[in-house]
Design an enzyme around this catalytic site. Structure first.
Site, PDB file in Angstrom:
ATOM      1  N   SER A  10      97.518  36.372  33.153  1.00  0.00           N
ATOM      2  CA  SER A  10      96.385  35.177  32.831  1.00  0.00           C
ATOM      3  C   SER A  10      95.768  35.815  31.286  1.00  0.00           C
ATOM      4  CB  SER A  10      95.619  35.531  34.029  1.00  0.00           C
ATOM      5  OG  SER A  10      94.692  34.909  32.995  1.00  0.00           O
ATOM      6  N   GLN A  42      99.722  32.978  29.752  1.00  0.00           N
ATOM      7  CA  GLN A  42      99.560  31.256  29.796  1.00  0.00           C
ATOM      8  C   GLN A  42      97.711  31.582  28.719  1.00  0.00           C
ATOM      9  OE1 GLN A  42      95.761  32.563  32.059  1.00  0.00           O
ATOM     10  NE2 GLN A  42      95.498  30.339  30.992  1.00  0.00           N
ATOM     11  N   TYR A  52      94.129  30.479  27.152  1.00  0.00           N
ATOM     12  CA  TYR A  52      92.953  29.524  27.045  1.00  0.00           C
ATOM     13  C   TYR A  52      92.652  29.898  25.164  1.00  0.00           C
ATOM     14  CZ  TYR A  52      91.670  30.168  31.770  1.00  0.00           C
ATOM     15  OH  TYR A  52      92.347  30.289  32.795  1.00  0.00           O
ATOM     16  N   THR A  93      96.956  26.696  28.569  1.00  0.00           N
ATOM     17  CA  THR A  93      95.904  25.345  29.465  1.00  0.00           C
ATOM     18  C   THR A  93      95.320  24.709  29.001  1.00  0.00           C
ATOM     19  OG1 THR A  93      96.160  27.856  31.040  1.00  0.00           O
ATOM     20  CG2 THR A  93      94.641  26.285  31.248  1.00  0.00           C
ATOM     21  N   LYS A 136     100.359  23.666  30.887  1.00  0.00           N
ATOM     22  CA  LYS A 136      98.906  23.605  32.099  1.00  0.00           C
ATOM     23  C   LYS A 136      98.164  22.711  32.130  1.00  0.00           C
ATOM     24  CE  LYS A 136      97.833  27.241  35.479  1.00  0.00           C
ATOM     25  NZ  LYS A 136      96.794  26.962  35.746  1.00  0.00           N
ATOM     26  N   HIS A 178      94.474  23.132  38.349  1.00  0.00           N
ATOM     27  CA  HIS A 178      94.134  24.280  38.155  1.00  0.00           C
ATOM     28  C   HIS A 178      93.899  24.778  39.449  1.00  0.00           C
ATOM     29  CE1 HIS A 178      91.983  26.898  35.084  1.00  0.00           C
ATOM     30  NE2 HIS A 178      92.184  27.503  35.980  1.00  0.00           N
ATOM     31  N   ASP A 197     101.896  22.686  40.347  1.00  0.00           N
ATOM     32  CA  ASP A 197     101.094  23.593  41.275  1.00  0.00           C
ATOM     33  C   ASP A 197     100.165  23.766  42.025  1.00  0.00           C
ATOM     34  OD1 ASP A 197      98.567  23.523  40.040  1.00  0.00           O
ATOM     35  OD2 ASP A 197      99.545  25.638  38.577  1.00  0.00           O
TER      36      ASP A 197
END
Length: 419
Positions: free
Chosen positions: A136, A158, A160, A186, A276, A300, A331
């Site tokens: 992350s 991942q 942001y 994401t 995502k 999320h 997920d």
């Protein structure tokens, strides 16, 4: 009449085999765990409330998470009969490479606060199991250190999008240079969700100590020993580290994120890119037309918009619309190997676990993550054999029925809302 006799000592010894005592307390603890729920109970006992609740909780009234888990429970399997399943193949191909199991580890933030081994435990366990690990942006181990710990693993990153775009672009370049092969972009976090457990607990980096938190820590000295004797906890990919989860996210994330940002990131990233946080069919179609490599249906983990769509419910519709052109993954709510089997049967290309991995981490560090994977592997294998399918590729929609306890109310033609 039943003939009775006095048992002979030798016979008693043969019948009663006492287990040899072991001083491997972590191993003993983990072997007693037969399910992810068991690992969760161990994790709750061993972890301070603030750190445990950060993992365990979700947003607002936590309805999204409850519904997501219920969706996996509300299925009916349809087994075949008289199929030879003496040989079982759990491997699958995702984004052009093989995974030994049809699930990977999802990105999680603050991970070393759950247990000091953090992302190093997750990435090395995943590498040894032959499954992907996703780091992350809010991870507490650097991009480079994860790569160094698991050079033989399949490492994903991942991302942001930050207010300061140069930070985001720099992270993309670092992941690229470190040899990560897939980027999770994401898109469901323009601002932080309302995570009330964290607010009540004062969950932050560094941890905020109150009389309540100190009292809660008394029966968990091992956590504090680890915390105080290991390197200072910080975000390895970010420079600003102080504040609560909501403050950190709101200070870093940008509500103006748009499709233009995706084009910029795509231009920087040479590997596979997965979006995502997709939560409807229309967006899935748009992204597919833009040429993304994969779509991850996710709300999320229920941690952003409460009462958001259930990803598992969306799965068949999205697969039907875009599954031939891009890889659809899912997920949120996965707590059992049968959940993974059901998702694969309904067309998912791959699945991801988050909380299940963290429960194992909190229960026993790296060995706890190994136990999580071991439990899920056993459940997947058992479910597939009882369905009488010999490989992941044989799983089809005919093997699963989604039972809906929630049914949308459709408006009549011409009906309008009153304002």
């Amino acid at each position: 009449m039943i003939r009775r006799q006095i048992p002979q000592p030798k016979e008693l010894l043969e019948l009663m085999q006492f287990k040899k005592p072991s001083l491997d307390f972590t191993g003993n603890r983990l072997q007693k765990a037969q399910s992810i729920a068991d690992l969760r109970r161990i994790a709750k006992r061993r972890t301070p409330a603030a750190a445990f609740d950060y993992t365990d909780g979700s947003a607002d009234r936590e309805i999204s998470l409850t519904r997501a888990r219920q969706a996996f429970e509300d299925i009916e399997f349809h087994p075949s009969i008289l199929n030879d399943v003496s040989q079982l193949d759990t491997t699958t191909t995702v984004l052009g490479k093989e995974s030994a199991l049809p699930f990977g580890i999802a990105p999680t933030g603050f991970t070393r606060l759950m247990q000091t081994e953090g992302e190093l435990a997750g990435s090395t366990a995943a590498a040894d199991a032959g499954i992907p690990f996703t780091l992350s942006t809010l991870g507490t181990t650097s991009i480079e250190d994860v790569r160094a710990a698991a050079p033989h693993g399949r490492n994903w990153f991942q991302l942001y999008v930050m207010r300061d775009r140069s930070i985001s672009y720099g992270l993309v370049e670092r992941a690229r240079d470190a040899g990560y092969d897939t980027l999770f972009f994401t898109v469901d976090t323009p601002i932080a969700g309302n995570r009330m457990r964290d607010a009540r607990n004062g969950f932050s980096i560094p941890p905020q100590l109150t009389f309540k938190t100190v009292l809660n820590a008394v029966p968990r000295p091992w956590w504090w020993i680890d915390f105080l004797t290991t390197p200072t906890l910080e975000f390895a990919s970010l420079q600003s580290t102080g504040g609560t989860v909501g403050q950190l996210l709101n200070n870093a994330m940008d509500p103006s994120i748009n499709f233009g940002d995706l084009k910029e990131i795509r231009a920087l990233w040479p590997g596979k890119i997965v979006i995502k946080g997709v939560q409807n069919v229309e967006d899935a179609k748009t992204l597919t037309e833009m040429g993304v490599d994969g779509i991850l249906l996710s709300n999320h983990g229920g941690r952003q918009l409460d009462q958001a769509p259930v990803p598992f419910h969306l799965l068949p519709d999205v697969v039907r619309e875009v599954g031939q052109d891009t890889e659809v993954m899912v997920d949120t709510g996965i707590m059992h190997g049968s959940d993974i089997v059901a998702a694969m049967a309904l067309g998912a290309k791959f699945t991801f676990i988050g909380r299940a991995y963290l429960y194992g981490l909190m229960a026993g560090g790296r060995r706890g993550v190994d136990r999580t994977i071991e439990i899920l592997r056993g459940e997947i294998e058992r479910t597939m054999k009882l369905l009488q399918v010999g490989s992941v590729e044989e799983l089809e929609p005919r093997h699963v029925t989604q039972l809906r306890s929630l049914t949308a109310v459709e408006r009549r033609i011409g009906e309008t809302s009153a304002h």
